[in-house]
Design a protein around this motif. Structure first.
Motif, PDB file in Angstrom:
ATOM      1  N   TYR A 255       0.835  -1.202   0.000  1.00  0.00           N
ATOM      2  CA  TYR A 255       0.000   0.000   0.000  1.00  0.00           C
ATOM      3  C   TYR A 255       0.869   1.250   0.000  1.00  0.00           C
ATOM      4  N   THR A 256       0.328   2.354  -0.497  1.00  0.00           N
ATOM      5  CA  THR A 256       0.973   3.642  -0.269  1.00  0.00           C
ATOM      6  C   THR A 256       0.815   3.994   1.211  1.00  0.00           C
ATOM      7  N   PRO A 257       1.615   4.921   1.714  1.00  0.00           N
ATOM      8  CA  PRO A 257       1.479   5.267   3.137  1.00  0.00           C
ATOM      9  C   PRO A 257       0.068   5.683   3.528  1.00  0.00           C
ATOM     10  N   MET A 258      -0.580   6.512   2.718  1.00  0.00           N
ATOM     11  CA  MET A 258      -1.900   6.991   3.106  1.00  0.00           C
ATOM     12  C   MET A 258      -2.980   5.925   2.901  1.00  0.00           C
ATOM     13  N   GLN A 259      -2.804   5.019   1.940  1.00  0.00           N
ATOM     14  CA  GLN A 259      -3.720   3.875   1.837  1.00  0.00           C
ATOM     15  C   GLN A 259      -3.620   3.020   3.090  1.00  0.00           C
ATOM     16  N   TRP A 260      -2.387   2.826   3.555  1.00  0.00           N
ATOM     17  CA  TRP A 260      -2.183   2.021   4.761  1.00  0.00           C
ATOM     18  C   TRP A 260      -2.824   2.684   5.973  1.00  0.00           C
ATOM     19  N   VAL A 261      -2.647   4.007   6.108  1.00  0.00           N
ATOM     20  CA  VAL A 261      -3.243   4.725   7.235  1.00  0.00           C
ATOM     21  C   VAL A 261      -4.765   4.602   7.196  1.00  0.00           C
ATOM     22  N   THR A 262      -5.348   4.743   6.010  1.00  0.00           N
ATOM     23  CA  THR A 262      -6.809   4.634   5.899  1.00  0.00           C
ATOM     24  C   THR A 262      -7.282   3.258   6.314  1.00  0.00           C
ATOM     25  N   ARG A 263      -6.596   2.224   5.858  1.00  0.00           N
ATOM     26  CA  ARG A 263      -7.001   0.865   6.225  1.00  0.00           C
ATOM     27  C   ARG A 263      -6.783   0.613   7.710  1.00  0.00           C
ATOM     28  N   ALA A 264      -5.723   1.170   8.276  1.00  0.00           N
ATOM     29  CA  ALA A 264      -5.507   1.023   9.711  1.00  0.00           C
ATOM     30  C   ALA A 264      -6.637   1.701  10.482  1.00  0.00           C
ATOM     31  N   GLY A 288      -9.738   9.044  13.472  1.00  0.00           N
ATOM     32  CA  GLY A 288      -9.138   9.994  12.550  1.00  0.00           C
ATOM     33  C   GLY A 288      -9.798  10.091  11.189  1.00  0.00           C
ATOM     34  N   LEU A 289     -11.017   9.552  11.046  1.00  0.00           N
ATOM     35  CA  LEU A 289     -11.730   9.646   9.773  1.00  0.00           C
ATOM     36  C   LEU A 289     -12.739  10.794   9.758  1.00  0.00           C
ATOM     37  N   GLY A 290     -12.781  11.545  10.832  1.00  0.00           N
ATOM     38  CA  GLY A 290     -13.538  12.785  10.834  1.00  0.00           C
ATOM     39  C   GLY A 290     -15.025  12.630  11.073  1.00  0.00           C
ATOM     40  N   THR A 291     -15.755  12.248  10.049  1.00  0.00           N
ATOM     41  CA  THR A 291     -17.216  12.193  10.132  1.00  0.00           C
ATOM     42  C   THR A 291     -17.736  10.793   9.864  1.00  0.00           C
ATOM     43  N   GLY A 292     -18.982  10.585  10.313  1.00  0.00           N
ATOM     44  CA  GLY A 292     -19.610   9.294  10.040  1.00  0.00           C
ATOM     45  C   GLY A 292     -19.742   9.039   8.554  1.00  0.00           C
ATOM     46  N   ALA A 293     -20.004  10.101   7.791  1.00  0.00           N
ATOM     47  CA  ALA A 293     -20.131   9.942   6.339  1.00  0.00           C
ATOM     48  C   ALA A 293     -18.820   9.459   5.727  1.00  0.00           C
ATOM     49  N   ASN A 294     -17.699  10.014   6.221  1.00  0.00           N
ATOM     50  CA  ASN A 294     -16.397   9.597   5.711  1.00  0.00           C
ATOM     51  C   ASN A 294     -16.102   8.156   6.094  1.00  0.00           C
ATOM     52  N   LEU A 295     -16.448   7.778   7.332  1.00  0.00           N
ATOM     53  CA  LEU A 295     -16.259   6.395   7.765  1.00  0.00           C
ATOM     54  C   LEU A 295     -17.090   5.447   6.900  1.00  0.00           C
ATOM     55  N   ARG A 296     -18.332   5.815   6.634  1.00  0.00           N
ATOM     56  CA  ARG A 296     -19.187   4.960   5.794  1.00  0.00           C
ATOM     57  C   ARG A 296     -18.607   4.809   4.400  1.00  0.00           C
ATOM     58  N   LEU A 297     -18.070   5.902   3.859  1.00  0.00           N
ATOM     59  CA  LEU A 297     -17.476   5.866   2.527  1.00  0.00           C
ATOM     60  C   LEU A 297     -16.314   4.875   2.478  1.00  0.00           C
ATOM     61  N   HIS A 298     -15.420   4.965   3.463  1.00  0.00           N
ATOM     62  CA  HIS A 298     -14.254   4.073   3.466  1.00  0.00           C
ATOM     63  C   HIS A 298     -14.652   2.633   3.794  1.00  0.00           C
ATOM     64  N   PHE A 299     -15.634   2.443   4.654  1.00  0.00           N
ATOM     65  CA  PHE A 299     -16.118   1.099   4.946  1.00  0.00           C
ATOM     66  C   PHE A 299     -16.643   0.440   3.669  1.00  0.00           C
ATOM     67  N   GLN A 300     -17.399   1.192   2.905  1.00  0.00           N
ATOM     68  CA  GLN A 300     -17.958   0.633   1.671  1.00  0.00           C
ATOM     69  C   GLN A 300     -16.853   0.300   0.682  1.00  0.00           C
TER      70      GLN A 300
END
Length: 318
Positions: A255-264, A288-300
């Motif tokens: 992963y790129t560093p920021m892809q890894w951080v997002t998955r972590a 560190g994902l900020g909002t519920g909407a952002n968390l839902r986006l990354h979860f999906q």
């Protein structure tokens, strides 16, 4: 106490089986209060099986256990490019798969799985020393020599012995959630998660142990997921340039560093969803994902589901 039936795991020991490969699934899925599995070790027939590295195994069960199992592990064995598994083993593996079992090969166990034809047309991997032999012996398989494991749903393969732990933890995460997988990793003193896309063997032309340095940076970041983390911050901790970090990080992790951080962060959110009553909005802020909407986006994007559905599936209170 839950009355949920235990999940059924078989470990198939073939002639020349490698000790570590046999021990990994037996140890990871060991029957204990925290693990809802029952493990049975079997061979082509009950009795003594000659293994590799001077060890032998006395197995209590024969191939009939594969009819019982929901997941069948095939540990690696010696000389897989020369010795085919017995026809009865191949037939039993095919029948188990047809009956709905998941087949998972560790290291050179991929050759036995390949003999069934179930890997034809699919991606697969094996120990880097044998990838060329697997390509030549089974040309219909799309062999990927640069990954730790490959998940093709009902058939899974992994690289050398240690990556068998990664494969087992990956299966655990899908079966019973990230909290249980992390608990097992701590018990094994293993990394809680390495991407299946991580390289098996990264040739290095420099003497400086960059991989070790970045492991320390990843550990540092895991304790600060709720804080602002960007490429410059990570590079500063690793004491390298952002460009060097980006290039080497992909080699180390897939992963790129920021892809890894997002998955972590998604993983941290998964554990909080499983183990706490905090709201989706609170958890998003915590990791560190900020909002519920952002968390839902990354979860999906990462998991193909929503935080609420994930919580319903894996909550320990269910």
């Amino acid at each position: 106490m839950s009355s949920t039936p235990l999940r059924r795991v078989a470990v198939l020991v073939l002639e020349g089986a490698k000790p570590l490969d046999v021990g990994i699934p037996a140890q990871v899925f060991t029957t204990r209060a925290s693990m809802p599995y029952e493990v049975r070790v079997c061979g082509a027939a009950p009795g003594l099986v000659t293994g590799g590295d001077g060890l032998s195994y006395h197995v209590a069960h024969g191939l009939d256990v594969l009819d019982w199992a929901e997941t069948v592990f095939i540990p690696g064995y010696r000389a897989p490019d020369r010795d085919d598994p017995p026809p009865a083993v191949v037939d039993a593996l095919r029948a188990a798969h047809a009956g709905g079992a998941r087949l998972a090969a560790i290291s050179t166990g991929a050759f036995a799985l390949a003999a069934t034809g179930l890997l034809d047309g699919r991606r697969a991997t094996t120990h880097w020393h044998y990838t060329r032999a697997l390509m030549e012996k089974h040309p219909l398989i799309r062999v990927d020599e640069n990954v730790l494991f490959v998940d093709e749903s009902s058939v899974l393969t992994s690289a050398g012995a240690a990556s068998g732990i990664d494969l087992c933890l990956h299966i655990l995460r899908g079966d019973i959630g990230v909290a249980a997988s992390n608990h097992a990793a701590r018990r094994l003193v293993a990394a809680p998660y390495r991407s299946g896309g991580q390289a098996q063997f990264v040739p290095r032309s420099v003497s400086e142990p960059l991989g070790e340095r970045f492991a320390a940076t990843r550990e540092w970041a895991l304790h600060r997921l709720g804080e602002p983390l960007n490429l410059k911050v990570l590079a500063r901790h690793a004491a390298v340039s952002p460009r060097t970090l980006s290039r080497r990080f992909v080699e180390d992790t897939g992963y790129t560093p920021m892809q890894w951080v997002t998955r972590a962060r998604v993983d941290a959110a998964r554990e909080l969803l499983e183990r706490s009553e905090r709201s989706v909005e609170q958890i998003a802020a915590d990791v560190g994902l900020g909002t519920g909407a952002n968390l839902r986006l990354h979860f999906q994007h990462v998991l193909g589901t929503t935080p609420s559905e994930y919580r319903r599936t894996f909550s320990q209170g269910e």
